[in-house]
Design an enzyme around this catalytic site. Structure first.
Site, short mmCIF file in Angstrom:
data_model
loop_
_atom_site.label_atom_id
_atom_site.label_comp_id
_atom_site.label_asym_id
_atom_site.label_seq_id
_atom_site.Cartn_x
_atom_site.Cartn_y
_atom_site.Cartn_z
N GLY A 129 44.42 -21.26 -22.43
CA GLY A 129 43.71 -19.98 -22.28
C GLY A 129 44.69 -18.84 -22.05
O GLY A 129 45.64 -18.97 -21.28
N ALA A 130 44.44 -17.73 -22.78
CA ALA A 130 45.33 -16.55 -22.62
C ALA A 130 44.52 -15.33 -22.20
O ALA A 130 44.73 -14.23 -22.68
CB ALA A 130 46.09 -16.30 -23.91
N GLY A 131 43.55 -15.56 -21.28
CA GLY A 131 42.85 -14.43 -20.66
C GLY A 131 43.73 -13.92 -19.52
O GLY A 131 44.95 -14.12 -19.52
N ASN A 183 45.59 -20.80 -27.17
CA ASN A 183 44.41 -19.93 -27.10
C ASN A 183 43.68 -19.98 -28.43
O ASN A 183 44.31 -20.12 -29.47
CB ASN A 183 44.82 -18.49 -26.77
CG ASN A 183 43.67 -17.66 -26.23
OD1 ASN A 183 43.12 -17.97 -25.16
ND2 ASN A 183 43.27 -16.63 -26.95
N LYS A 184 42.36 -19.83 -28.37
CA LYS A 184 41.59 -19.98 -29.62
C LYS A 184 41.62 -18.72 -30.48
O LYS A 184 41.16 -18.75 -31.62
CB LYS A 184 40.16 -20.42 -29.33
CG LYS A 184 39.34 -19.45 -28.53
CD LYS A 184 37.95 -19.99 -28.30
CE LYS A 184 37.21 -19.01 -27.41
NZ LYS A 184 35.85 -19.26 -27.21
N VAL A 237 40.83 -25.67 -27.72
CA VAL A 237 40.86 -26.89 -26.91
C VAL A 237 39.52 -27.60 -27.08
O VAL A 237 38.46 -26.99 -26.96
CB VAL A 237 41.07 -26.55 -25.40
CG1 VAL A 237 41.08 -27.82 -24.57
CG2 VAL A 237 42.35 -25.75 -25.21
N GLU A 239 26.84 -2.22 -15.13
CA GLU A 239 27.87 -1.52 -15.91
C GLU A 239 27.43 -1.37 -17.38
O GLU A 239 27.66 -0.33 -17.99
CB GLU A 239 29.21 -2.27 -15.84
CG GLU A 239 29.86 -2.17 -14.46
CD GLU A 239 31.37 -2.36 -14.51
OE1 GLU A 239 31.82 -3.30 -15.17
OE2 GLU A 239 32.08 -1.55 -13.87
N ASP A 285 38.29 -18.06 -13.53
CA ASP A 285 36.86 -18.41 -13.45
C ASP A 285 36.60 -19.92 -13.50
O ASP A 285 35.47 -20.35 -13.30
CB ASP A 285 36.09 -17.70 -14.57
CG ASP A 285 35.95 -16.21 -14.30
OD1 ASP A 285 36.54 -15.73 -13.32
OD2 ASP A 285 35.25 -15.52 -15.07
N LYS A 330 39.01 2.64 -11.50
CA LYS A 330 39.06 1.47 -12.39
C LYS A 330 40.09 1.68 -13.49
O LYS A 330 40.84 0.76 -13.84
CB LYS A 330 37.67 1.22 -12.98
CG LYS A 330 37.54 -0.16 -13.57
CD LYS A 330 36.10 -0.57 -13.74
CE LYS A 330 35.97 -1.92 -14.36
NZ LYS A 330 34.61 -2.40 -14.44
#
Ligand SMILES: Cc1cc2nc3c(=O)[nH]c(=O)nc-3n(C[C@H](O)[C@H](O)[C@H](O)COP(=O)(O)OP(=O)(O)OC[C@H]3O[C@@H](n4cnc5c(N)ncnc54)[C@H](O)[C@@H]3O)c2cc1C
Length: 406
Positions: free
Chosen positions: A10-12, A37-38, A81, A170, A300, A378
């Site tokens: 994962g590359a988040g 990463n996908k 994955v 949001e 997460d 933000k």
């Protein structure tokens, strides 16, 4: 350990920050690093609601992975994955199987919708760039259809948001800003458009201070959002959504339902057999999977308990980035035979935007933010993140300050 193979899934926020930290701390002869990463890009998931509303183009929130990693130090594999096999130290990808000495799981979140209500089949979810882009296109398509039908279908103009937590709020704030533009584009009268938020609790943003809840409620309501609290979704199909409030069932005609009320860890972690709590890997203080000295989990996918409240921390980019820095430190410590550190989050606050010029927040524990200061805060945090990721040039290219990228 002789030149261990470190694999990051994962590359988040979690994966990319771990990778960039390891790239800085380790020489190529000390470890082999692979990032999987996908997609070939990293994206800022915390901006996805803007993408979904159509107020921010997806190119603004995605960054090609090869632009920010050093490919002499990190081998990037563009693949999906399929399964994680901790006992065999193997990862099955769609196109190949790889092995690891040290594994970092950073595969992020998935939607969690109540089952058997028709939500899975008929509601949208803001999960990644593909799903956010689909919502934007769907909204525009239905506005475009409106004047092409002899019998006017108001369900095309009714937008129902399931959930009044931070993501739902949001998204509603962005929609309120965006709807006038879409109406102008498709010659639709603004008064015909309804944005309806269904929240099962007695208030939106139940986890924040009462004065902030009140401000957010007033801001959205004054701009036309219909907030219905104490409402439980009972049934969702292609053209309607049904909710129950005070024992009475109400049906809203709508082709646009967006579920924002629940996320869970990527289901690959549950299928991997790692020990979980509430659907996430119940990590140790060092951010390792229980019973596995060679597996770390960030973001997460990890269940991290707040020692003060005894509850799990909410999944946020803020906490994920801090975990990633610690995991990189611990991986290097493991390789060099040094002592590992325990994760201690530094929660700097939270901000919920209500469109581009309004919002609420609470920073440094006590100080409350109302109005334009919240989106400004933000943007500052987002810019700081981009600076860390790719320096000034990336912040200039992808940052949200107009003077930076005009
Ligand atoms: C609309 C929205 C607004 C938010 N706003 C905020 C905010 O204001 N502040 C804040 O702190 N947090 C916010 N969050 C939460 C925050 O985005 C998440 O907590 C954060 O993204 C978690 O980071 P992560 O690295 O665990 O996962 P992600 O960022 O989701 O990264 C997961 C990565 O894994 C990849 N991946 C997934 N499955 C596979 C697979 N099978 N194979 C290969 N790759 C895969 C994905 O492509 C992705 O690159 C928001 C979330 C949403 C949805």
């Amino acid at each position: 350990m002789h030149r261990p193979h470190i694999v990051i899934l994962g590359a988040g926020y979690g994966g990319i920050v771990t990778a960039l930290n390891l790239q800085k701390k380790l020489n190529a002869n000390e470890a082999q690093i692979t990032l999987v990463n996908k997609e070939d890009y990293h994206y800022q998931a915390a901006w996805l609601h803007e993408n979904a509303a159509g107020s921010l183009h997806h190119d603004q929130l995605r960054i090609p992975i090869r632009d920010i990693i050093n490919e002499k130090k990190i081998n990037f594999i563009l693949d999906k994955v399929v399964s994680i096999k901790p006992e065999e130290k193997k990862i099955k990808l769609e196109d190949q199987t790889i092995t690891y000495d040290i594994l970092i799981i950073a595969l992020g979140f998935e939607s969690e919708m109540p089952e058997n209500h028709g939500l899975e089949e008929n509601a949208f979810f803001i999960g990644d760039i593909n799903s956010a882009r689909l919502i934007r296109e769907h909204l525009e398509y239905n506005f475009a259809c409106y004047h092409n039908e002899d019998v006017k279908n108001n369900g095309r103009l009714n937008i129902v948001i399931g959930g009044g937590g931070p993501t739902g709020v949001e998204f509603a704030g962005e929609l309120v800003d965006r709807i006038p533009e879409i109406c102008k584009e498709y010659d639709v009268e603004k008064a015909l458009v309804r944005i309806i938020m269904l929240e099962s609790e007695a208030t939106i943003l139940p986890a924040v201070d009462e004065s902030l809840q009140q401000y957010a409620t007033n801001s959205l309501a004054s701009r036309g959002v219909e907030i219905i609290t104490g409402a439980t979704i009972k049934e969702c199909n292609a053209d309607t959504i049904t909710y129950e409030k005070d024992g009475i069932l109400e049906v809203i005609p709508t082709v646009t339902k967006i579920w924002t009320a629940g996320v869970r860890a990527n289901s690959l972690v549950i299928k991997s057999g790692l020990q979980t709590k509430d659907g996430k890997v119940a990590v140790t203080g060092e951010m390792k999977a229980p019973d596995f000295q060679d597996i770390f989990v960030v973001g997460d996918c990890a269940n991290v308990i707040d020692q003060k409240s005894g509850k799990a921390f909410n999944p946020t980019a803020q906490i994920t980035v801090q975990q990633a820095a610690l995991v990189a430190y611990n991986v290097v410590a493991m390789i060099k035979g040094n002592k590992l550190k325990t994760f201690e989050p530094r929660i700097k606050g939270m901000v919920v935007c209500l469109g581009s010029h309004d919002g609420i927040g609470q920073i440094f524990n006590k100080r409350k933010l109302f109005g334009w200061k919240a989106p400004l805060a933000k943007r500052l945090v987002d810019t700081q993140y981009l600076l860390k990721l790719g320096g000034l040039s990336l912040a200039l290219k992808k940052g949200k300050f107009k003077f930076l990228n005009s």
